[in-house]
Design a protein around this motif. Structure first.
Motif, PDB file in Angstrom:
ATOM      1  N   LEU A   5      -1.302  11.961  13.187  1.00 24.20           N
ATOM      2  CA  LEU A   5      -0.855  13.275  12.712  1.00 24.20           C
ATOM      3  C   LEU A   5      -0.169  13.178  11.348  1.00 24.20           C
ATOM      4  CD1 LEU A   5       0.540  14.730  16.051  1.00 24.20           C
ATOM      5  CD2 LEU A   5      -1.544  15.456  14.855  1.00 24.20           C
ATOM      6  N   TYR A   6       0.628  12.148  11.147  1.00 27.54           N
ATOM      7  CA  TYR A   6       1.265  11.967   9.834  1.00 27.54           C
ATOM      8  C   TYR A   6       0.221  11.640   8.766  1.00 27.54           C
ATOM      9  CZ  TYR A   6       6.125  12.050  11.511  1.00 27.54           C
ATOM     10  OH  TYR A   6       7.330  12.444  12.015  1.00 27.54           O
ATOM     11  N   GLU A   7      -0.800  10.887   9.139  1.00 25.62           N
ATOM     12  CA  GLU A   7      -1.850  10.534   8.166  1.00 25.62           C
ATOM     13  C   GLU A   7      -2.555  11.789   7.644  1.00 25.62           C
ATOM     14  OE1 GLU A   7      -6.156   8.280   7.981  1.00 25.62           O
ATOM     15  OE2 GLU A   7      -4.793   7.727   9.599  1.00 25.62           O
ATOM     16  N   LYS A   8      -2.663  12.802   8.485  1.00 28.22           N
ATOM     17  CA  LYS A   8      -3.384  14.019   8.115  1.00 28.22           C
ATOM     18  C   LYS A   8      -2.553  14.974   7.252  1.00 28.22           C
ATOM     19  CE  LYS A   8      -6.216  13.964  12.310  1.00 28.22           C
ATOM     20  NZ  LYS A   8      -6.465  14.631  13.621  1.00 28.22           N
ATOM     21  N   LEU A   9      -1.260  14.692   7.075  1.00 28.44           N
ATOM     22  CA  LEU A   9      -0.396  15.634   6.351  1.00 28.44           C
ATOM     23  C   LEU A   9      -0.879  15.913   4.940  1.00 28.44           C
ATOM     24  CD1 LEU A   9       3.256  14.631   7.352  1.00 28.44           C
ATOM     25  CD2 LEU A   9       1.992  16.707   7.985  1.00 28.44           C
ATOM     26  N   SER A  10      -1.438  14.902   4.281  1.00 27.44           N
ATOM     27  CA  SER A  10      -1.822  15.072   2.883  1.00 27.44           C
ATOM     28  C   SER A  10      -3.272  15.509   2.728  1.00 27.44           C
ATOM     29  CB  SER A  10      -1.621  13.755   2.130  1.00 27.44           C
ATOM     30  OG  SER A  10      -2.473  12.747   2.665  1.00 27.44           O
ATOM     31  N   LYS A  11      -3.962  15.762   3.852  1.00 24.65           N
ATOM     32  CA  LYS A  11      -5.387  16.103   3.747  1.00 24.65           C
ATOM     33  C   LYS A  11      -5.608  17.600   3.873  1.00 24.65           C
ATOM     34  CE  LYS A  11      -6.817  11.624   5.551  1.00 24.65           C
ATOM     35  NZ  LYS A  11      -7.566  10.885   6.577  1.00 24.65           N
ATOM     36  N   ASP A  21      14.983   8.954  12.809  1.00 28.39           N
ATOM     37  CA  ASP A  21      14.599   9.334  11.446  1.00 28.39           C
ATOM     38  C   ASP A  21      13.331  10.195  11.456  1.00 28.39           C
ATOM     39  OD1 ASP A  21      16.749   7.952  10.426  1.00 28.39           O
ATOM     40  OD2 ASP A  21      15.591   6.151   9.935  1.00 28.39           O
ATOM     41  N   LEU A  22      12.368   9.816  12.274  1.00 28.11           N
ATOM     42  CA  LEU A  22      11.128  10.585  12.357  1.00 28.11           C
ATOM     43  C   LEU A  22      11.396  11.981  12.916  1.00 28.11           C
ATOM     44  CD1 LEU A  22       8.642   7.864  13.696  1.00 28.11           C
ATOM     45  CD2 LEU A  22       8.694   8.831  11.392  1.00 28.11           C
ATOM     46  N   LEU A  23      12.227  12.073  13.931  1.00 27.57           N
ATOM     47  CA  LEU A  23      12.552  13.368  14.532  1.00 27.57           C
ATOM     48  C   LEU A  23      13.227  14.306  13.526  1.00 27.57           C
ATOM     49  CD1 LEU A  23      13.834  12.162  18.012  1.00 27.57           C
ATOM     50  CD2 LEU A  23      11.920  13.740  17.648  1.00 27.57           C
ATOM     51  N   ALA A  24      13.954  13.722  12.573  1.00 24.03           N
ATOM     52  CA  ALA A  24      14.698  14.522  11.593  1.00 24.03           C
ATOM     53  C   ALA A  24      13.880  14.897  10.365  1.00 24.03           C
ATOM     54  CB  ALA A  24      15.947  13.757  11.157  1.00 24.03           C
ATOM     55  N   SER A  25      12.647  14.395  10.268  1.00 23.72           N
ATOM     56  CA  SER A  25      11.855  14.639   9.065  1.00 23.72           C
ATOM     57  C   SER A  25      11.531  16.122   8.886  1.00 23.72           C
ATOM     58  CB  SER A  25      10.549  13.843   9.122  1.00 23.72           C
ATOM     59  OG  SER A  25       9.725  14.180   8.016  1.00 23.72           O
ATOM     60  N   GLN A  26      11.739  16.619   7.675  1.00 20.17           N
ATOM     61  CA  GLN A  26      11.428  18.016   7.360  1.00 20.17           C
ATOM     62  C   GLN A  26       9.919  18.260   7.290  1.00 20.17           C
ATOM     63  OE1 GLN A  26      13.846  20.495   7.043  1.00 20.17           O
ATOM     64  NE2 GLN A  26      15.112  18.828   7.847  1.00 20.17           N
ATOM     65  N   ALA A  27       9.145  17.179   7.240  1.00 16.25           N
ATOM     66  CA  ALA A  27       7.690  17.318   7.147  1.00 16.25           C
ATOM     67  C   ALA A  27       7.040  17.551   8.508  1.00 16.25           C
ATOM     68  CB  ALA A  27       7.095  16.064   6.500  1.00 16.25           C
ATOM     69  N   ASN A  28       7.799  17.431   9.579  1.00 11.64           N
ATOM     70  CA  ASN A  28       7.218  17.539  10.916  1.00 11.64           C
ATOM     71  C   ASN A  28       6.644  18.929  11.186  1.00 11.64           C
ATOM     72  OD1 ASN A  28       7.979  14.925  11.450  1.00 11.64           O
ATOM     73  ND2 ASN A  28       9.749  15.454  12.698  1.00 11.64           N
ATOM     74  N   LEU A  80       5.838   8.179   5.835  1.00 12.26           N
ATOM     75  CA  LEU A  80       5.886   8.525   7.246  1.00 12.26           C
ATOM     76  C   LEU A  80       4.818   7.780   8.055  1.00 12.26           C
ATOM     77  CD1 LEU A  80       6.545  12.360   6.879  1.00 12.26           C
ATOM     78  CD2 LEU A  80       8.138  10.653   7.812  1.00 12.26           C
ATOM     79  N   VAL A  81       3.654   7.581   7.450  1.00 11.36           N
ATOM     80  CA  VAL A  81       2.607   6.795   8.122  1.00 11.36           C
ATOM     81  C   VAL A  81       3.093   5.365   8.318  1.00 11.36           C
ATOM     82  CG1 VAL A  81       0.293   5.810   7.881  1.00 11.36           C
ATOM     83  CG2 VAL A  81       0.675   8.209   7.329  1.00 11.36           C
ATOM     84  N   ASN A  82       3.766   4.818   7.320  1.00 10.97           N
ATOM     85  CA  ASN A  82       4.285   3.459   7.430  1.00 10.97           C
ATOM     86  C   ASN A  82       5.359   3.363   8.502  1.00 10.97           C
ATOM     87  OD1 ASN A  82       5.038   0.784   6.989  1.00 10.97           O
ATOM     88  ND2 ASN A  82       6.240   1.246   5.175  1.00 10.97           N
ATOM     89  N   VAL A  83       6.329   4.264   8.472  1.00 11.08           N
ATOM     90  CA  VAL A  83       7.445   4.198   9.430  1.00 11.08           C
ATOM     91  C   VAL A  83       6.952   4.399  10.858  1.00 11.08           C
ATOM     92  CG1 VAL A  83       9.599   5.284  10.161  1.00 11.08           C
ATOM     93  CG2 VAL A  83       9.163   4.906   7.727  1.00 11.08           C
ATOM     94  N   LEU A 113       0.820  -1.205   0.000  1.00  3.50           N
ATOM     95  CA  LEU A 113       0.000   0.000   0.000  1.00  3.50           C
ATOM     96  C   LEU A 113       0.861   1.266   0.000  1.00  3.50           C
ATOM     97  CD1 LEU A 113      -2.758  -1.218   2.462  1.00  3.50           C
ATOM     98  CD2 LEU A 113      -3.153  -0.486   0.103  1.00  3.50           C
ATOM     99  N   GLU A 114       1.993   1.229   0.710  1.00  2.00           N
ATOM    100  CA  GLU A 114       2.877   2.390   0.710  1.00  2.00           C
ATOM    101  C   GLU A 114       3.421   2.652  -0.697  1.00  2.00           C
ATOM    102  OE1 GLU A 114       7.224   3.927   1.859  1.00  2.00           O
ATOM    103  OE2 GLU A 114       6.507   2.271   3.094  1.00  2.00           O
ATOM    104  N   LYS A 115       3.813   1.580  -1.386  1.00  3.16           N
ATOM    105  CA  LYS A 115       4.300   1.733  -2.758  1.00  3.16           C
ATOM    106  C   LYS A 115       3.209   2.298  -3.659  1.00  3.16           C
ATOM    107  CE  LYS A 115       7.843  -1.884  -2.619  1.00  3.16           C
ATOM    108  NZ  LYS A 115       8.256  -3.220  -3.123  1.00  3.16           N
TER     109      LYS A 115
END
Length: 260
Positions: free
Chosen positions: A254-260, A194-201, A147-150, A136-138
């Motif tokens: 919260l990551y799931e909502k990024l694209s909404k 890795d999550l802490l370093a994400s620029q999307a946070n 990010l939702v997967n990780v 599904l991620e692919k």
């Protein structure tokens, strides 16, 4: 303190159940629920081992019942949502393994003999749940999906670590359990960095990750305790694994909502 934990647990179990009832609306929602199946595969085994050892029995039974119900509902949703024949086939295979797993979990009171079978089949169910999540991620092909997967895998690792710890305490671990526990602890720490370093946070995500970091300190400390006859160490792992799972659920949402 026990009263507060009970309230938190009821809230968390209700959150999982209500979220599982909602229909899958998009691919990120599908990744979240697919990833939650991974977590539930490990959480149910953890709860089984805790019940067998008489650790937090009533709470562990509630965890078991809520997890089984959520897994059942989400599996139906994921089968119905499956956007390709390959993904559909993965969930049909998962359904077959799940039915065998559920029979073990519910067929008789927990015993060491069946505990070894639960440990083995929880790995089989996890592998198929992981396969579906990756597919599904692919399909998503987005940063938010990744990010939702990780972050969703962190939920699984929190329960996988506790599963192997409780299996060892009960004497039902196999020859790979200790190494798998150590590997899962390392993977959790690395992925959290890795999550802490994400620029999307966002600021909210950063705050949520800070709370996870705090809970990880308590969870990791509990894991460092030796299993004791009075079961204090096993109880500490049981409670702290639920706390860190609750915090990670919030992060994934919260990551799931990024694209909404």
């Amino acid at each position: 303190m026990k009263a507060v934990l009970s309230v938190l647990l009821v809230f968390f179990l209700g959150f999982v159940a209500n979220d599982a009832l909602a229909q899958i609306s998009d691919v990120n929602s599908a990744i979240n629920k697919a990833g939650r199946q991974r977590m539930l595969s490990q959480r149910m085994a953890k709860a089984y081992f805790q019940i067998g050892q008489q650790i937090e029995v009533e709470r562990s039974k509630r965890v078991m019942d809520a997890s089984i119900a959520a897994f059942d509902r989400q599996l139906v949703e994921l089968k119905n949502y499956a956007p390709t024949p390959e993904i559909k086939d993965t969930y049909l295979k998962l359904e077959k393994s799940w039915l065998a797993y559920k029979d073990l979990l519910l067929g008789a009171a927990p015993s060491p003999q069946n505990g070894r079978k639960v440990l083995a089949i929880s790995e089989e169910v996890l592998a198929l749940a992981q396969q579906g999540t990756v597919q599904l991620e692919k399909r998503s092909g987005s940063l938010a999906g990744q990010l939702v997967n990780v972050s969703g895998r962190q939920r699984m690792l929190s329960q996988r670590i506790a599963k192997f710890y409780q299996a060892g305490a009960w004497g039902v671990a196999d020859d790979k359990s200790a190494a798998n526990l150590d590997k899962a602890r390392k993977e959790f720490t690395e992925a959290q960095q890795d999550l802490l370093a994400s620029q999307a946070n966002t600021a909210q995500i950063k705050d949520a990750l800070d709370l996870v970091k705090q809970q990880w300190f308590f969870f990791d400390s509990a894991l460092g305790q030796r299993t004791l006859a009075d079961k204090r160490a096993q109880t500490a792992v049981a409670t702290t694994s639920e706390r860190i799972l609750e915090e990670m659920e919030g992060v994934v949402g919260l990551y799931e909502k990024l694209s909404k």
